[in-house]
Structure formats: structure tokens, C-alpha cells
Design a protein around this motif. Structure first.
Motif, PDB file in Angstrom:
ATOM      1  N   ILE A  58     -14.798  -6.838  -6.376  1.00 27.15           N
ATOM      2  CA  ILE A  58     -13.849  -5.762  -6.065  1.00 27.15           C
ATOM      3  C   ILE A  58     -13.614  -5.744  -4.557  1.00 27.15           C
ATOM      4  N   ASP A  59     -12.410  -5.353  -4.183  1.00 26.36           N
ATOM      5  CA  ASP A  59     -12.024  -5.241  -2.775  1.00 26.36           C
ATOM      6  C   ASP A  59     -11.385  -3.871  -2.594  1.00 26.36           C
ATOM      7  N   PHE A  60     -12.109  -2.972  -1.897  1.00 22.93           N
ATOM      8  CA  PHE A  60     -11.618  -1.605  -1.710  1.00 22.93           C
ATOM      9  C   PHE A  60     -10.827  -1.538  -0.402  1.00 22.93           C
ATOM     10  N   ARG A  61      -9.549  -1.334  -0.522  1.00 25.39           N
ATOM     11  CA  ARG A  61      -8.684  -1.234   0.656  1.00 25.39           C
ATOM     12  C   ARG A  61      -8.219   0.212   0.803  1.00 25.39           C
ATOM     13  N   HIS A  62      -8.629   0.815   1.908  1.00 23.32           N
ATOM     14  CA  HIS A  62      -8.210   2.202   2.148  1.00 23.32           C
ATOM     15  C   HIS A  62      -7.846   2.349   3.623  1.00 23.32           C
ATOM     16  N   ARG A 120      -6.562  -7.255 -10.989  1.00 25.73           N
ATOM     17  CA  ARG A 120      -5.922  -5.984 -11.317  1.00 25.73           C
ATOM     18  C   ARG A 120      -6.113  -5.038 -10.122  1.00 25.73           C
ATOM     19  N   THR A 121      -5.161  -4.107  -9.960  1.00 30.42           N
ATOM     20  CA  THR A 121      -5.238  -3.152  -8.844  1.00 30.42           C
ATOM     21  C   THR A 121      -5.303  -1.733  -9.382  1.00 30.42           C
ATOM     22  N   LEU A 122      -6.234  -0.948  -8.851  1.00 32.28           N
ATOM     23  CA  LEU A 122      -6.369   0.466  -9.184  1.00 32.28           C
ATOM     24  C   LEU A 122      -5.937   1.309  -7.979  1.00 32.28           C
ATOM     25  N   GLY A 147      -5.832   4.784  -1.053  1.00 32.11           N
ATOM     26  CA  GLY A 147      -5.909   3.340  -0.958  1.00 32.11           C
ATOM     27  C   GLY A 147      -5.972   2.716  -2.340  1.00 32.11           C
ATOM     28  N   SER A 148      -6.313   1.454  -2.391  1.00 24.41           N
ATOM     29  CA  SER A 148      -6.345   0.720  -3.663  1.00 24.41           C
ATOM     30  C   SER A 148      -7.632  -0.089  -3.783  1.00 24.41           C
ATOM     31  N   LEU A 149      -8.036  -0.324  -5.061  1.00 26.87           N
ATOM     32  CA  LEU A 149      -9.177  -1.189  -5.358  1.00 26.87           C
ATOM     33  C   LEU A 149      -8.646  -2.386  -6.133  1.00 26.87           C
ATOM     34  N   ARG A 150      -8.857  -3.561  -5.614  1.00 22.18           N
ATOM     35  CA  ARG A 150      -8.444  -4.775  -6.317  1.00 22.18           C
ATOM     36  C   ARG A 150      -9.655  -5.367  -7.035  1.00 22.18           C
ATOM     37  N   ILE A 151      -9.474  -5.604  -8.348  1.00 28.41           N
ATOM     38  CA  ILE A 151     -10.544  -6.189  -9.160  1.00 28.41           C
ATOM     39  C   ILE A 151     -10.179  -7.646  -9.417  1.00 28.41           C
ATOM     40  N   ASP A 152     -10.997  -8.543  -8.917  1.00 30.05           N
ATOM     41  CA  ASP A 152     -10.761  -9.982  -9.098  1.00 30.05           C
ATOM     42  C   ASP A 152     -11.583 -10.492 -10.278  1.00 30.05           C
ATOM     43  N   GLY A 153     -10.919 -11.272 -11.156  1.00 28.86           N
ATOM     44  CA  GLY A 153     -11.619 -11.867 -12.290  1.00 28.86           C
ATOM     45  C   GLY A 153     -12.515 -13.021 -11.860  1.00 28.86           C
TER      46      GLY A 153
END
Length: 732
Positions: free
Chosen positions: A642-646, A610-612, A692-698
């Protein structure tokens, strides 16, 4: 022997008396000056010789006063480069010498000048190497008899020549050159015993080299018969015939009365390009006609003979292949005493690069100048660029450190060339701190031109001391061209409505003496009705970003009429051209206006993600400045990731903003089919502080552990101020 040589010189200078008589017989209503040297060929070893000037008043009487002698080499009376000598009975005499061991210019024909009472004269004297034979001066050396035995009664010129007929011969040039059909005029003057011109007398002229002709272009031969005119004068032309050496021209008149002169016939060496000068300074760019900058120039070429000496008096031809429109040059010019000839250039209304071609004869290969150019020079409204860095400044909080802002403007002409001269550019701004004027960096011949046409101004914004204007939020405009505008977001804070443009501050830069840009469709260099042009108003600080000056917005009253003038619908060839830019004043991110979206991201199944979106905004809903801002993200679940991309650089507005030329009639983007275009500041979309976005990986699909609640936290810190944004969900 020395006394005998001195006597020769005194006898030679005594011949000036008939010249004085001849001038008296032919008054022409203006002061006259004649310059004579004896001998005219001198060893360049410092030996001195006499230079005499004869001056005559308007009415023919002997001149009085002071004669000024000058030379760019050697010394008068052993010490000075010039000399002032009082006239006595219309005559003034001075000694001159030049030593080639001390001054390398003391070789070959060199000019000596004299001036008196508005009249001037120049004489060429030939210097030869110290041990070279000196040509016969044409005067017999007298016996060292009793009349020379002492100084008794010998106070001046030898009286033995006074009252006798005299014959003088002079040459227009001391040297001519092979291979170019070169020639020079030989002039003879025959005076009677009373000093009056002798008319109708036959003269016999001979030369040891070259050919003598009655007029230019004649075939000529080694001998020529001539007859003196009513002034006692006769002329012939000496033409080179392919033989190199020294031509001795002898003229015989009456019974045994002779005089002679010498002309060197030399081979030519190289014709080379030296430099181009504008107002005496080296240059390689001209401004078009009417620009007021470098409209004229001189391309200088130098010609030497085969021995490397300056070749004087040679006509050099000039032309400009592929010349920019209207650029002209004189077709030819003679070389001066330094062997230099200049092509006088006058710019027209055309632009472009060119070279000057110089030739000695039509069939010869030309010598080219360096590449030169004609440019427009005048700043134009379309190509002026203005920008500041940084764009985003953290100054809206108490205690914020002062921020340095560097603004740069580039001034271009109608053809997008950086202007070469250094006009003055001025700045003004919405927050009232950047008012200043600086000089645009000019083009420097042979120097560092990396900043040509640009100017930089630095100012400082103190924390919380400079605030932009509060403006109403913009509504949506779905018909805006070229892109629709979405509604500007806003938030209420008590009685105030805050929106992103509240943080914008407008800055302007302007230059006087420019022109409104036009598209020269027919290439004639002038604006014609129907051609596209950019219509500009007088410069103003657009506080509310609506493109029109409000009642309290600052402006430049270019025409001093006390009123702001908008675009007038006409092309203006003399205008104050300007550009604008904007900076964004921001504060620390606020919890009330910042968020992770969605705040509840639900369940993340195995192998999915999911992406925030991270929205980080200050009180005006603007993205905070990057300076001093630390960002990090964590989550509480022990599985998943989580992968924080900014963005690595946050120095931007954070919303769509563009200054664009639009068609004044349709509002669409300016195009070649437009006739009149104007500048507009357009807003498009609003990011509401997206950084930016935060991607949450299951968890991986192989995971067999039970689901876990997850709390995702974004931490934003600047100094001691820390903001935490959170979102919740489940990792399956």
C-alpha cells in the motif's frame, strides 16, 4: 595702534547719524531698521568688530526699545549667539566676532540679522582667513594725536564727522560668479551736512574688476557716471566679465568725498542635489492633489564656489522632464546664504515617477534629483487584501488548547500601490473575539519598508469557547457563475443539521477615508460615468455567507444613520473600504462521518492496483486540522503493498470557496466591459473531508502463491484520541 583702530570704528559708526537723518526725512508709515557693520571684511580669527542698528518709528522719530541681534555662527559680546541691546537715540551697537578654528562656518560672506518692532534687517559680513590681507575699509587711519591720548571726554562717536556731508556705498550681494552672466546692484546714498538727501548730484563710479552698467543687461565699462535722484540715491549694476578676483567699487562725489565697497568675483563649483523635504522631513513620495498627505515638497540643491564655499544669490532654474500630470514646480529660485535653492513641488492628480532637473544656465547640463514619485495614497476597495493563518483551527473539542491566529491586511490604492501613509485598520469577527484597531505600517524614507501598507493583528481562540453560527446547508446551483455549485453535504445529529459551513467564521477588516475602485479608462484621474467601478456596502460580518446583511449581523454604520447601507449603485469617492476572510473551526475526526471509499475494494489482480479515497471529517463534515494529527496506513496481506498519499499541509478549507468580483448586472465574473461590480462569496464543490488516497498494489505477475484476504487500516490519532478506518479486499 589699537586706539587708532578703535577711533576708525568710532568714526565709521558716527556716519550712522546721517542715515538716521535720512530715515527721518523719508517716513513711510512703518517702523524702519538699518543694519551696518564696520569693517565689512573681518579676519576670521575671533577679532571683534562693531555692528550697529538704526531704528526709526512710523512718524520718523528715533526708535526706542530693544533690538535683537542674531547669527547662526560666531558670538555677540564674546559669548552669545544672540544679543538684546537697548536703543539710545535710535541706535544700538554690539560687538561680534567669529573664529574659523572653532566654527568652520566663519568663512566668506555670512549673514547677521536684527529685528525690532516688526521690522527686520540683514547684513552680509565677509570673513577672510586669519592671515589674508583685509580689504581697505575706505576710511583713513587718523594720527594718534592728542585727541586720542586718553579717555577724557571720549564717551562715544567722534564728533568730527557729525555735520559733514556723507557718502555711503552698499552692495546687494558680497559675491558674484563667473560663467552665468551674474551681477549685483551697487547702491550709493549721498547726504548733506544736515542729513538730508542730496538730489541731482553727479557721481563717478569705478571698478577694478568687472563692468559697471546703468542697468541690468547693459554693456558696461570700468567707469560710469550717475546722478543722484530725489532720495539722494544712485544705482549701478556690476557685471562679471570673465575675470576672477575682488572688485573694488569706488564712488566719488563733491570735492574729494569718496566711499567704496568690494564684491568678490569667484568661479563656481558643483551644483549638487541634497534632499527632498515634505513638511520639513526627508521624503521621496508625494500624494496626489486632495489626498491630504505630502501634497507639497521641496527638492533642495546646493551650489558652492570653486573653493567649496556656499554660493549665495545665484538663480537656479528648475524643470521636471516627463512630469506626472498636474505636477508643478517654480521655474527658478535664488540660492540662500547656505548656497541652497529649493524647487517647490506641488502635486497634481497624475501619478508616476519623476526627477527634478536643476540648471544654472539653459546651455548647461542639468543636475538631477533622486527619483521621486507621486502616488494616489487613498485606499481602494478592489486591492485591499485580508487573510489569516492558520485557516483550520482545532478548537471544537473539550480540552482543546487555545489557538493563536495571526491576521494580516494589506491596503492598496487604485493603482495597486501599497499606501505610504499609516491609516488605521479595524477588525471584527463572527465569534466576537477579534475586535481591534491597529495602525498600518507607513512608508519610511530610507528605512525598512518590507511591511509598508500592511497591518497585523493576533488574537486567541480558546478550545470549545468560540463557536461559529449554525447555518442551513446550501442547495445546488447549476447556473452559478463562473462555476456551478454542488449541494452542500449535511448530516443529522438529533434535531440539528450539521454541514461544513457551520464551522466557518467570518472576519472583516475596514479602513476609513478610502475610495471605491474605478477603472480610469480615459486617464484623466477622475471617475467618469460609464467607467467600471466596484460598488461596496457598509462593512458587515456575513455570518451566513449569503452576501447580504441579515437582521442580527454586526455592521459598521459609516454614515451614522442607524441603518446598514448596501451597494448604492453610485461611485463613492469618500468611502469606508473593507475586505473579508474566513477561518474554519474544526474538531477531531469522527467515526460516524469518516470512511475509506470504497470500503470493499474487491480483488486486486497480479500487476494491477486499486485506489481508495480517505475521507476524514469532524462532526461538521470538515477536514480536521493538521496540528497534532498523526496519520498512518497498514494492511494485513503478506503480499502486495500500500502507498498512502496525503497532503503534507492540511491547513485549508477542504471545499471550494472564493471571494470574487462579479458583474452586478449579470452575475458573471467582472470584466473590462462591466460598468458596476460587486463582491460575492462563492462556494463550488465539497470534498467531504478528503485528505488523500491509498493505492493498493497487487502481487507481481510472477507470484504463484494463493490469493490472500487483505484488511487495510488508516490510523488517525491526536493525543489520546485514535480513529481507525478500514477497508477489505483480496490480493490475487
Amino acid at each position: 595702534m589699537k586706539r587708532a583702530t578703535d577711533r576708525i570704528c568710532r568714526r565709521a559708526l558716527a556716519s550712522l547719524l546721517p542715515i538716521l537723518g535720512a530715515l527721518a526725512a523719508c517716513p513711510n508709515g512703518a517702523p524702519q531698521l538699518v543694519l551696518v557693520a564696520h569693517p565689512e571684511h573681518v579676519a576670521a580669527d575671533g577679532s571683534t568688530f562693531s555692528v550697529a542698528a538704526v531704528a526709526m518709528n512710523e512718524d520718523g522719530s528715533p526708535g526706542n526699545g530693544t533690538v535683537r541681534f542674531e547669527a547662526d555662527f560666531g558670538r555677540f559680546d564674546f559669548s552669545e549667539a544672540s544679543a538684546l541691546v537697548e536703543l539710545a537715540n535710535g541706535r544700538a551697537t554690539v560687538d561680534f566676532g567669529c573664529d574659523a578654528r572653532e566654527d568652520p562656518r566663519c568663512v566668506g560672506p555670512r549673514p547677521i540679522r536684527a529685528s525690532w518692532n516688526g521690522a527686520s534687517a540683514t547684513l552680509q559680513v565677509v570673513f577672510v582667513e586669519a592671515h589674508a590681507p583685509i580689504p581697505d575699509a575706505g576710511l583713513e587711519e587718523p594720527d594718534a594725536g592728542p585727541e586720542d591720548a586718553g579717555a577724557d571726554g571720549d564717551a562715544g562717536f567722534d564728533g568730527g564727522t557729525v555735520g559733514e556731508p556723507s557718502l555711503l556705498v552698499e552692495t546687494a550681494r558680497s559675491a558674484i560668479y563667473l560663467g552665468i552672466a551674474d551681477s549685483t546692484t551697487i547702491s550709493s546714498l549721498l547726504l548733506g551736512a544736515d542729513g538730508a538727501p542730496m538730489a541731482g548730484q553727479p557721481l563717478r563710479m569705478t571698478t577694478t574688476l568687472g563692468r559697471l552698467a546703468a542697468q541690468a543687461g547693459g554693456a558696461g565699462s570700468r567707469e560710469l557716471e550717475a546722478t543722484t535722484d530725489e532720495r539722494g540715491r544712485a544705482e549701478a549694476v556690476l557685471v562679471e566679465d570673465g575675470s576672477e578676483g575682488s572688485a573694488r567699487i569706488t564712488v566719488e562725489a563733491l570735492a574729494g568725498l569718496t566711499a567704496s565697497a568690494e564684491v568678490e568675483i569667484a568661479a563656481l563649483g558643483e551644483l549638487s542635489y541634497v534632499e527632498t523635504l515634505c513638511a520639513g522631513e526627508p521624503c521621496d513620495i508625494l500624494g496626489v492633489r486632495g489626498s491630504g498627505w505630502n501634497e507639497r515638497a521641496e527638492a533642495v540643491f546646493r551650489l558652492v564656489d570653486s573653493r567649496g564655499r556656499p554660493a549665495a544669490g545665484v538663480v537656479v532654474g528648475f524643470r521636471i522632464p516627463d512630469s506626472p500630470r498636474g505636477l508643478t514646480t517654480a521655474p527658478s529660485a535664488p540660492t540662500d546664504s547656505e548656497g541652497e535653492a529649493s524647487a517647490a513641488l506641488v502635486a497634481g492628480d497624475g501619478t508616476g515617477a519623476f526627477r527634478v532637473a536643476a540648471t544654472l544656465a539653459p546651455a548647461q547640463s542639468p543636475t538631477y534629483s533622486d527619483t521621486l514619485a507621486v502616488t494616489l495614497v487613498r485606499p481602494a476597495s478592489q486591492g485591499m487584501w485580508f487573510g489569516c493563518r492558520p485557516l483550520n483551527l482545532p478548537v471544537l473539542e473539550w480540552g482543546s488548547p487555545a489557538q493563536q491566529v495571526e491576521c494580516t491586511v494589506k491596503v492598496l490604492d487604485r493603482l495597486n500601490n501599497l499606501v505610504p501613509h499609516g491609516p488605521r485598520v479595524c477588525f471584527a469577527d463572527e465569534v466576537g473575539i477579534a475586535h481591534a484597531c491597529v495602525e498600518v505600517d507607513p512608508y519610511r524614507f530610507g528605512g525598512d519598508n518590507s511591511k509598508q501598507g500592511s497591518a497585523t493583528f493576533t488574537f486567541e481562540l480558546a478550545g470549545f469557547s468560540s463557536l461559529s453560527n449554525d447555518v442551513e446547508p446550501l442547495g445546488p446551483d447549476p447556473t452559478q457563475l463562473p462555476l456551478a455549485r454542488s449541494a452542500e453535504p449535511f448530516v443529522a445529529e438529533g434535531s440539528r443539521v450539521r454541514n461544513p459551513r457551520d464551522g466557518l467564521a467570518t472576519l472583516i477588516a475596514w479602513v476609513e477615508g478610502g475610495e471605491e475602485y474605478f477603472q480610469d479608462a480615459n486617464g484623466n484621474g477622475a471617475y467618469d460615468s460609464g467607467e467600471l467601478f466596484v460598488d461596496q456596502s457598509e462593512p458587515f460580518v456575513d455570518n451566513d455567507d449569503d452576501g447580504t446583511r441579515g437582521a442580527f449581523e454586526w455592521f459598521v454604520d459609516s454614515d451614522s444613520d442607524g441603518e446598514w447601507d448596501g451597494p448604492n449603485g453610485l461611485w463613492d469617492g469618500d468611502a469606508t473600504v473593507w475586505a473579508e476572510t474566513r477561518i474554519l473551526l474544526t474538531g477531531d475526526p469522527m467515526l460516524a462521518t469518516s470512511r475509506l471509499e470504497p470500503a470493499d475494494f474487491g480483488s486486486v489482480t497480479k500487476g494491477a492496483s486499486r485506489t481508495l479515497q480517505a475521507h476524514l471529517t469532524d462532526r461538521n463534515l470538515n477536514r480536521p486540522a493538521a496540528e497534532g494529527l498523526a496519520l498512518s496506513a497498514t494492511h494485513t496481506a503478506t503480499k502486495g503493498a500500500i502507498d498512502f498519499r496525503h497532503p503534507s499541509i492540511l491547513d485549508a478549507y477542504g471545499f471550494g470557496l472564493e471571494r470574487l468580483l462579479v458583474d452586478a448586472a449579470t452575475g458573471s465574473a467582472c470584466s473590462p466591459s462591466s460598468e458596476r461590480c460587486v463582491w460575492r462569496t462563492l462556494f463550488y464543490d465539497w470534498s467531504e473531508g478528503v485528505i488523500g488516497s491509498l493505492r493498493i498494489d497487487g502481487a507481481p505477475e510472477t507470484d504463484t502463491s494463493p490469493p490472500q484476504q487483505d484488511l487495510v487500516t488508516l490510523r488517525a490519532a491526536r493525543g489520546s484520541q485514535v480513529l481507525l478506518l478500514q477497508a477489505t479486499g483480496v490480493i490475487e
